[in-house]
Enzyme design. Structure first.
Site, PDB file in Angstrom:
ATOM      1  N   CYS A   1      16.266  -6.723 -29.528  1.00 32.16           N
ATOM      2  CA  CYS A   1      16.472  -5.536 -28.687  1.00 32.16           C
ATOM      3  C   CYS A   1      17.818  -4.856 -28.945  1.00 32.16           C
ATOM      4  O   CYS A   1      17.995  -3.682 -28.627  1.00 32.16           O
ATOM      5  CB  CYS A   1      16.361  -5.905 -27.210  1.00 32.16           C
ATOM      6  SG  CYS A   1      14.736  -6.522 -26.757  1.00 32.16           S
TER       7      CYS A   1
ATOM      8  N   ASN B   1       9.596  -1.932 -22.362  1.00 32.22           N
ATOM      9  CA  ASN B   1      10.681  -2.359 -23.252  1.00 32.22           C
ATOM     10  C   ASN B   1      10.164  -2.277 -24.690  1.00 32.22           C
ATOM     11  O   ASN B   1       9.298  -3.062 -25.078  1.00 32.22           O
ATOM     12  CB  ASN B   1      11.082  -3.794 -22.896  1.00 32.22           C
ATOM     13  CG  ASN B   1      12.193  -4.344 -23.778  1.00 32.22           C
ATOM     14  OD1 ASN B   1      12.550  -3.739 -24.796  1.00 32.22           O
ATOM     15  ND2 ASN B   1      12.734  -5.481 -23.405  1.00 32.22           N
TER      16      ASN B   1
ATOM     17  N   HIS C   1      19.732   0.146 -23.298  1.00 26.57           N
ATOM     18  CA  HIS C   1      18.452  -0.446 -23.701  1.00 26.57           C
ATOM     19  C   HIS C   1      17.549  -0.483 -22.473  1.00 26.57           C
ATOM     20  O   HIS C   1      17.994  -0.814 -21.378  1.00 26.57           O
ATOM     21  CB  HIS C   1      18.694  -1.860 -24.242  1.00 26.57           C
ATOM     22  CG  HIS C   1      17.430  -2.634 -24.444  1.00 26.57           C
ATOM     23  ND1 HIS C   1      16.357  -2.115 -25.126  1.00 26.57           N
ATOM     24  CD2 HIS C   1      17.052  -3.877 -24.032  1.00 26.57           C
ATOM     25  CE1 HIS C   1      15.378  -3.014 -25.139  1.00 26.57           C
ATOM     26  NE2 HIS C   1      15.776  -4.090 -24.480  1.00 26.57           N
TER      27      HIS C   1
HETATM   28  N1  ACO Z   1       2.738 -10.492 -12.030  1.00 21.99           N
HETATM   29  C1  ACO Z   1       2.757 -11.223 -10.910  1.00 21.99           C
HETATM   30  N2  ACO Z   1       3.518 -12.315 -10.766  1.00 21.99           N
HETATM   31  C2  ACO Z   1       4.262 -12.679 -11.813  1.00 21.99           C
HETATM   32  C3  ACO Z   1       4.286 -11.969 -13.027  1.00 21.99           C
HETATM   33  C4  ACO Z   1       3.463 -10.825 -13.112  1.00 21.99           C
HETATM   34  N3  ACO Z   1       3.410 -10.051 -14.219  1.00 21.99           N
HETATM   35  N4  ACO Z   1       5.140 -12.553 -13.871  1.00 21.99           N
HETATM   36  C5  ACO Z   1       5.653 -13.623 -13.226  1.00 21.99           C
HETATM   37  N5  ACO Z   1       5.116 -13.702 -11.995  1.00 21.99           N
HETATM   38  C6  ACO Z   1       5.371 -14.692 -10.958  1.00 21.99           C
HETATM   39  C7  ACO Z   1       5.920 -15.993 -11.506  1.00 21.99           C
HETATM   40  O1  ACO Z   1       4.861 -16.817 -11.950  1.00 21.99           O
HETATM   41  C8  ACO Z   1       6.623 -16.557 -10.286  1.00 21.99           C
HETATM   42  O2  ACO Z   1       5.668 -17.129  -9.455  1.00 21.99           O
HETATM   43  P1  ACO Z   1       6.020 -18.497  -8.657  1.00 21.99           P
HETATM   44  O3  ACO Z   1       7.191 -18.123  -7.770  1.00 21.99           O
HETATM   45  O4  ACO Z   1       4.751 -18.785  -7.945  1.00 21.99           O
HETATM   46  O5  ACO Z   1       6.362 -19.494  -9.722  1.00 21.99           O
HETATM   47  C9  ACO Z   1       7.145 -15.316  -9.580  1.00 21.99           C
HETATM   48  O6  ACO Z   1       6.394 -14.198 -10.106  1.00 21.99           O
HETATM   49  C10 ACO Z   1       8.633 -15.078  -9.831  1.00 21.99           C
HETATM   50  O7  ACO Z   1       8.866 -15.169 -11.235  1.00 21.99           O
HETATM   51  P2  ACO Z   1      10.296 -14.947 -11.812  1.00 21.99           P
HETATM   52  O8  ACO Z   1      10.238 -15.080 -13.304  1.00 21.99           O
HETATM   53  O9  ACO Z   1      11.269 -15.783 -11.068  1.00 21.99           O
HETATM   54  O10 ACO Z   1      10.504 -13.421 -11.403  1.00 21.99           O
HETATM   55  P3  ACO Z   1      11.763 -12.540 -11.560  1.00 21.99           P
HETATM   56  O11 ACO Z   1      12.113 -11.943 -10.266  1.00 21.99           O
HETATM   57  O12 ACO Z   1      12.854 -13.236 -12.333  1.00 21.99           O
HETATM   58  O13 ACO Z   1      11.205 -11.364 -12.460  1.00 21.99           O
HETATM   59  C11 ACO Z   1      11.247 -10.640 -14.754  1.00 21.99           C
HETATM   60  C12 ACO Z   1      10.680 -11.621 -13.735  1.00 21.99           C
HETATM   61  C13 ACO Z   1      10.778  -9.249 -14.388  1.00 21.99           C
HETATM   62  C14 ACO Z   1      10.718 -11.016 -16.130  1.00 21.99           C
HETATM   63  C15 ACO Z   1      12.772 -10.708 -14.717  1.00 21.99           C
HETATM   64  O14 ACO Z   1      13.219 -12.030 -14.784  1.00 21.99           O
HETATM   65  C16 ACO Z   1      13.392  -9.942 -15.831  1.00 21.99           C
HETATM   66  O15 ACO Z   1      13.276  -8.736 -15.900  1.00 21.99           O
HETATM   67  N6  ACO Z   1      14.124 -10.606 -16.736  1.00 21.99           N
HETATM   68  C17 ACO Z   1      14.708  -9.969 -17.858  1.00 21.99           C
HETATM   69  C18 ACO Z   1      13.759 -10.096 -18.950  1.00 21.99           C
HETATM   70  C19 ACO Z   1      13.847  -9.004 -19.945  1.00 21.99           C
HETATM   71  O16 ACO Z   1      14.130  -7.880 -19.660  1.00 21.99           O
HETATM   72  N7  ACO Z   1      13.521  -9.376 -21.159  1.00 21.99           N
HETATM   73  C20 ACO Z   1      13.411  -8.435 -22.200  1.00 21.99           C
HETATM   74  C21 ACO Z   1      14.035  -8.867 -23.430  1.00 21.99           C
HETATM   75  S1  ACO Z   1      15.750  -9.060 -23.270  1.00 21.99           S
HETATM   76  C22 ACO Z   1      16.311  -7.637 -22.932  1.00 21.99           C
HETATM   77  O17 ACO Z   1      15.760  -6.702 -23.384  1.00 21.99           O
HETATM   78  C23 ACO Z   1      17.501  -7.527 -22.095  1.00 21.99           C
END
Ligand code: ACO
Length: 325
Positions: free
Chosen positions: A115, A282, A252
Site C-alpha cells: 500500500c 482500499n 492512502h
Molecule cells: N462483517 C461483519 N463482521 C465482521 C467482519 C465483516 N466484514 N469482519 C470482521 N467481523 C467481525 C469479527 O469476526 C469480530 O467478531 P467477534 O467479535 O465475534 O470475534 C468483530 O467483527 C470485530 O472484529 P475486529 O477485527 O476486532 O474489528 P475491528 O473493529 O478491528 O475492525 C477492520 C476490523 C475494519 C479490519 C479494522 O481492524 C481495520 O480497518 N484495520 C486496518 C486494516 C487495514 O486497513 N488494512 C489495509 C491494509 S494496511 C493499510 O492499508 C493501512
C-alpha cells in the site's frame, strides 16, 4: 541555489467498470452494509474484468496521465509501477506498459511496497529526476487485489478494490526553497518484523502459488495511525510547516477511521482531506494516485498548492511526500 525539482505535469486514473456494493458482498458472506460502513467508511469498490490484468488497468491510467501532461510518450525515460499484484512473476508489469505505450528508450521496473508503493515509487523517481538520471518519469500505482482476496473471508474481502492512478513528473529547475513547484520532501520507512500482521500466504519463491491476503486488522490499524503520524511529523520538522499549511492532505485510502484519526493527530482540518475510500475501497498502491487524479480533475488541487501524501502497508512499510503541485 539552483537545483532540479521533480514537477508533476500530468495526472490520470482508471477504475474498472464493474462496481461491487456492500449489499452484493452481504449476499455472499456474513456481513452487512452497516458493519462495513461503520468500521471502514467503504460503500463500494471496483473489480477488474477477467481480461483486465494489472498492466491493462495501469496502462489506462498512464494514458490518461500522459494526455493530461500533453507530452509525447517518447519523452518518458523512466517508468516505475508500484504494484503487489503484477501480471506475472516476471517480466515486470512496467515493461508491459512501456511496450504498450510504444516507448523503447529508458528504463521500466516494478516496485513492491504494497500500500506504500506509490510513495516509495515517487521517492525513487524523484531521486533519478533530481540527480539527472532521468528527464521525465511515469509513476503508476496499479492493482488488482480482487485476485488475491479470499472471497470467503469477511474480515478482508470487504476492504479492497481494483484500480490505477498515475503521474507524469518532469525535471525542472528550482531555487531550493519551499516555494518551488515539485516534490519538496520524501520520507520512506520499513520494519520487516511485522510481516505476519499483513501478508499474502503464497509466492513464486515459496509455495509456488499466488496465495491470499491475510491480516490482523486491529494490529494494522494501531500501527497505521502511529506510523503515519510519525512520517508526517518528520516532514513538518524538516520544513517548519504544520497541518494548517497543507492545502490538500491525500492519504492512502484504507479506512475512513484511519484517515480521520491521522488528520486529527496532524492538525489537518477534514475539509482539506481528499477521501475516495467510500467509493474505491482500499486499492493499495493505486489509492493515492486515484485520489490525486480525482481532486486534480475536479479542480480542488490547483497549481502551486501544497499537497501532502502518506501511506502505510504490508512489511510494514510507510512513508510520506510533500509536493507543491
Ligand atoms: N462483517 C461483519 N463482521 C465482521 C467482519 C465483516 N466484514 N469482519 C470482521 N467481523 C467481525 C469479527 O469476526 C469480530 O467478531 P467477534 O467479535 O465475534 O470475534 C468483530 O467483527 C470485530 O472484529 P475486529 O477485527 O476486532 O474489528 P475491528 O473493529 O478491528 O475492525 C477492520 C476490523 C475494519 C479490519 C479494522 O481492524 C481495520 O480497518 N484495520 C486496518 C486494516 C487495514 O486497513 N488494512 C489495509 C491494509 S494496511 C493499510 O492499508 C493501512
Amino acid at each position: 541555489m539552483s537545483i532540479l525539482r521533480s514537477q508533476v505535469v500530468g495526472c490520470g486514473s482508471y477504475l474498472p467498470a464493474r462496481i461491487v456494493t456492500n449489499a452484493e458482498l452481504a449476499a455472499r458472506v456474513d456481513t452487512s452494509d452497516e458493519w462495513i460502513v461503520q468500521r471502514t467508511g467503504i460503500r463500494q469498490r471496483h473489480v477488474a474484468a477477467d481480461d483486465e490484468p494489472t498492466s491493462v488497468v495501469g496502462l489506462k491510467a498512464a494514458q490518461a496521465a500522459i494526455a493530461d501532461a500533453g507530452i509525447d510518450p517518447s519523452e518518458i525515460d523512466l517508468i516505475i509501477v508500484a504494484t503487489a499484484t503484477p501480471d506475472h512473476t516476471f517480466p515486470a508489469t512496467a515493461t508491459q506498459i512501456q511496450a504498450a505505450l510504444g516507448i523503447t528508450g529508458g528504463a521500466a521496473f516494478d516496485l513492491q511496497a504494497v500500500c506504500s508503493g506509490f510513495v516509495f515509487a515517487l521517492a525513487t523517481a524523484d531521486k533519478f529526476l533530481t540527480t539527472g538520471g532521468a528527464r521525465a518519469a511515469l509513476v503508476i500505482g496499479a492493482e488488482t487485489f480482487s485476485r488475491i482476496l479470499d472471497w470467503e473471508d469477511r474480515a478482508t474481502c470487504v476492504l479492497f478494490g481494483d484500480g490505477a492512478g498515475a503521474v507524469v513528473l518532469k525535471a525542472a529547475p528550482g531555487e531550493g526553497t519551499l516555494a518551488d513547484r515539485g516534490i519538496l520532501t520524501t520520507h520512506i520507512r520499513s520494519d520487516g518484523r511485522h510481516k505476519d500482521k499483513l501478508y499474502v500466504d503464497g509466492g513464486a519463491g515459496s509455495t509456488k502459488t499466488v496465495g491470499f491476503l491475510r491480516m490482523e486488522g486491529k494490529e494494522v490499524f494501531r500501527h497505521a495511525v502511529t506510523n503515519l503520524a510519525e512520517t508526517v511529523r518528520h516532514t513538518f520538522e524538516q520544513t517548519g510547516l504544520s497541518g494548517a499549511d497543507i492545502d490538500w492532505f491525500v492519504p492512502h485510502q484504507a479506512n475512513r477511521r484511519i484517515i480521520d484519526a491521522t488528520a486529527d493527530k496532524l492538525g489537518i482540518s477534514h475539509d482539506h482531506v481528499v477521501v475516495t475510500v467510500d467509493r474505491h475501497g482500499n486499492t493499495s498502491a493505486a489509492s493515492i494516485p486515484l485520489a490525486l487524479a480525482e481532486a486534480h480533475a475536479d479542480g480542488r488541487i490547483k497549481r502551486g498548492q501544497l499537497v501532502l501524501i502518506e501511506a502505510m502497508g504490508g512489511g510494514f512499510t510507510w512513508g510520506s511526500a510533500l509536493i507543491r503541485w
